[in-house]
Design a protein around this motif. Structure first.
Motif, short mmCIF file in Angstrom:
data_model
loop_
_atom_site.label_atom_id
_atom_site.label_comp_id
_atom_site.label_asym_id
_atom_site.label_seq_id
_atom_site.Cartn_x
_atom_site.Cartn_y
_atom_site.Cartn_z
N TYR A 114 -45.06 -16.63 4.32
CA TYR A 114 -44.87 -17.63 5.36
C TYR A 114 -43.59 -17.29 6.12
N VAL A 115 -43.63 -17.41 7.44
CA VAL A 115 -42.49 -17.00 8.25
C VAL A 115 -41.99 -18.17 9.09
N LEU A 116 -40.73 -18.09 9.48
CA LEU A 116 -40.15 -19.10 10.35
C LEU A 116 -40.66 -18.95 11.77
N GLN A 117 -40.73 -20.06 12.47
CA GLN A 117 -41.07 -20.04 13.88
C GLN A 117 -39.87 -19.54 14.68
N LYS A 118 -40.15 -18.77 15.74
CA LYS A 118 -39.05 -18.21 16.52
C LYS A 118 -39.42 -18.16 18.00
N PRO A 119 -39.27 -19.28 18.71
CA PRO A 119 -39.53 -19.27 20.16
C PRO A 119 -38.52 -18.39 20.87
N VAL A 120 -38.79 -18.04 22.10
CA VAL A 120 -37.97 -17.07 22.81
C VAL A 120 -36.52 -17.51 22.93
N TRP A 121 -36.25 -18.81 23.05
CA TRP A 121 -34.87 -19.26 23.24
C TRP A 121 -34.04 -19.16 21.95
N GLU A 122 -34.68 -18.95 20.80
CA GLU A 122 -33.92 -18.83 19.56
C GLU A 122 -33.46 -17.40 19.28
N TYR A 123 -33.86 -16.44 20.12
CA TYR A 123 -33.31 -15.10 19.98
C TYR A 123 -31.84 -15.14 20.37
N PRO A 124 -30.98 -14.43 19.64
CA PRO A 124 -29.54 -14.48 19.94
C PRO A 124 -29.22 -14.14 21.39
N THR A 125 -29.90 -13.12 21.92
CA THR A 125 -29.69 -12.70 23.31
C THR A 125 -31.02 -12.28 23.91
N VAL A 126 -31.06 -12.21 25.21
CA VAL A 126 -32.25 -11.70 25.89
C VAL A 126 -32.50 -10.25 25.51
N ARG A 127 -31.42 -9.49 25.37
CA ARG A 127 -31.57 -8.09 24.99
C ARG A 127 -32.28 -7.96 23.65
N ASP A 128 -31.95 -8.85 22.71
CA ASP A 128 -32.62 -8.83 21.40
C ASP A 128 -34.12 -9.09 21.56
N TYR A 129 -34.44 -10.04 22.43
CA TYR A 129 -35.86 -10.35 22.65
C TYR A 129 -36.58 -9.17 23.27
N VAL A 130 -35.99 -8.55 24.27
CA VAL A 130 -36.62 -7.43 24.94
C VAL A 130 -36.77 -6.24 24.00
N GLU A 131 -35.77 -6.00 23.15
CA GLU A 131 -35.88 -4.90 22.18
C GLU A 131 -37.05 -5.13 21.24
N MET A 132 -37.24 -6.39 20.84
CA MET A 132 -38.38 -6.70 20.00
C MET A 132 -39.69 -6.44 20.74
#
Length: 569
Positions: free
Chosen positions: A265-283
């Motif tokens: 089971y994993v935690l939910q992680k909406p886009v705003w919970e990424y530390p930075t936009v760069r982290d989201y884009v890297e993912m």
């Protein structure tokens, strides 16, 4: 606009219909969650816009109630339980496997019985309030100038002025690119680029979900990729509509979600919970399918940056980011599926321009695995509703309204601009949809649909005969007549379906539908006879003999009799 603020938590931007006054209101996020039981539904510019916003709201609720119960206590299977943020949270899988699923269901039940959302949602939103400011240091659903410039090629930077999309392009009621004017638009001229700030927010969310591929700017990646369409463009959306907005949100709130690839089971992680936009884009560069619903519901198709000119109007920069594949994306609950027989891969059963006339009920077998066939995968939402029914969390005789809202593209691979919005629904009782009787209703409903399809085929042959008599191009003529025939079937069948109960005599109800089919067919033929021309009456000579409107009718009536009443044939 440097000091301007527009925080979505407190500023009104969501359009809803008030249940008491039946009037449209514009409310903030906090207002919506505190009073969702008092609103009938979302009421934006388009139903597809409402769907995109519904998924944003569900991302918030899924994130909140997968961490906290109704009264705001963090689940004991989440470690660092006294931390007010989620950045350091981890899941104790052993504790979760023991009672985590039951706790999540208890939270769902407590909320549903209370009839409103708890203050836990507001507390969560307040924790992340800086991520919901449309003009903040981390602007909502956008990137800053520095972030945009760092992600795109140097010649596509903000100062270079390239990669812009206009307001009239992200406004899906217009969808006008720089090269192709939208002639049939609700606005004209420069007014196409005019809108209020609250409307802009709604269209930004919608555009991320229903993006075409006319824009060419992309972020820099090691491997080449094509600009993707928005995720909702790539599925056949289905959701449940409740008697008010609270019930709609609750019935679509899938709290017990699939595990990740390792079975955890994993935690939910909406886009705003990424530390930075760069982290989201890297993912996103990894093109991995999200393993949680909040991330899936808030998936971007573009990085957007908005500048504000001297007149206070937005100048929007857009760059594509890699998108994960839809193949076997079974975590997505809001779509029907088709299996590729060669590869055994499940793909969303996306609607196209050619399937516009096919009503939702005619594909009943895509929503419910009627025959328990191996190649049918039910929508995750239907699986969730069945689970709620089995756990006795929703009433057996409660009406379930399955809705479909599809924004269908023009089919052009180089644009995929919206061509038409298709909205449909079908209603039936919970016990009927999930009937487990030996003579269970879903199979009998499928039989009723097959009777309708067979009759539709018989009517198509009748229409083909009329086209032949009139020396017309038979296929388009017959297709047009067939479409009108099915249009006449839609409302009667939906009414028949919605009136079914588990206590009904199945044969009597099926015979009632057969009788309706006969009457609709006879009326359709009568309408054709009313406009008969001398040529129709005289007819033409074929290899089988004389074909006129009366012999065509006789052929149809014979087929109708042997297909609907074979024992009398």
């Amino acid at each position: 606009m440097d000091n301007k603020k527009f925080n979505l938590l407190t500023e009104p931007w969501l359009k809803v219909i008030d249940s008491q006054s039946n009037q449209e209101q514009t409310v903030s996020l906090i207002d919506l969650f505190e009073n969702s039981q008092n609103y009938r539904q979302l009421a934006g510019e388009m139903r597809s816009q409402d769907l995109a916003i519904l998924r944003l709201l569900l991302a918030i609720l899924t994130t909140v109630y997968s961490q906290f119960d109704m009264i705001g206590d963090r689940y004991d299977w989440l470690e660092n339980s006294h931390d007010t943020t989620r950045s350091e949270l981890t899941i104790d899988q052993d504790i979760f496997d023991e009672d985590g699923q039951d706790e999540l269901l208890r939270t769902w039940q407590d909320l549903y019985q209370a009839g409103k959302f708890s203050e836990t949602v507001v507390r969560y939103l307040t924790t992340y309030q800086d991520r919901f400011d449309f003009f903040g240091e981390r602007p909502f659903y956008q990137v800053t100038t520095e972030e945009y410039d760092a992600l795109v090629p140097k010649n596509k930077s903000v100062v270079a002025g390239k990669g812009q999309v206009s307001v009239k392009q992200i406004n899906r009621r217009i969808s006008e690119s720089a090269n192709t004017p939208a002639i049939f638009s609700p606005k004209s001229g420069e007014a196409k680029n005019d809108l209020q700030l609250d409307e802009l927010v709604r269209w930004v969310i919608t555009y991320q979900n229903f993006t075409g591929v006319t824009d060419k700017t992309k972020i820099v990646t090691d491997e080449k990729f094509s600009n993707p369409a928005g995720w909702l463009y790539r599925i056949n959306p289905v959701f449940v509509k409740g008697k008010n907005l609270f019930e709609t949100l609750m019935l679509n709130l899938v709290l017990v979600t699939p595990r990740n690839r390792d079975g955890k089971y994993v935690l939910q992680k909406p886009v705003w919970e990424y530390p930075t936009v760069r982290d989201y884009v890297e993912m996103r560069k990894k093109q991995l399918l999200p393993d949680n619903l909040a991330e899936l519901y808030t998936a971007w198709s573009r990085i957007l940056h908005i500048e504000w000119n001297d007149q206070g109007k937005p100048v929007i920069f857009s760059a594509g980011i890699p998108m994960f594949e839809a193949d076997n994306a079974l975590i997505e609950p809001m779509t029907t599926w088709r299996r590729d027989k060669k590869t055994n891969i499940y793909r969303p059963a996306v609607k196209g321009l050619r399937s516009l006339g096919i009503a939702m009920w005619r594909n009943f077998g895509q929503y419910v695995n009627v025959r328990q066939a191996d190649d049918i995968h039910e929508p995750g939402l239907v699986i969730w509703l069945r689970y709620l029914k089995q756990k006795k969390l929703i009433a057996r005789d409660a009406p379930l309204i399955l809705n479909s809202v599809a924004l269908i593209s023009d089919g052009n691979a180089t644009s995929q601009s919206p061509a038409v919005e298709l909205v449909d629904d079908m209603q039936l009782q919970t016990d009927v949809l999930f009937d487990d009787d030996t003579d269970y209703w879903p199979a009998r409903i499928e039989d009723a649909i097959e009777f309708a399809q067979t009759t539709g085929t018989d009517y198509y042959h009748f229409a083909s005969d009329i086209g032949t008599i009139r020396n017309l191009d038979v296929r388009p003529f017959a297709s047009a007549m067939s479409a009108k025939f099915y249009d006449r079937l839609n409302e009667p069948f939906k009414q028949w379906l919605g009136a079914l109960t588990v206590t009904d005599n199945r044969d009597e109800k099926i015979n009632l539908w057969k009788d309706q089919l006969k009457e609709i067919t006879k009326q359709s033929v009568a309408d054709v006879l009313k406009t008969a021309s001398p040529r129709d009456i005289k007819g033409v000579t074929t290899k089988q003999g004389t074909l006129n409107i009366f012999t065509a009718k006789n052929h149809l009536m014979y087929n109708l009799r042997i297909h609907l009443d074979p024992e009398k044939g």
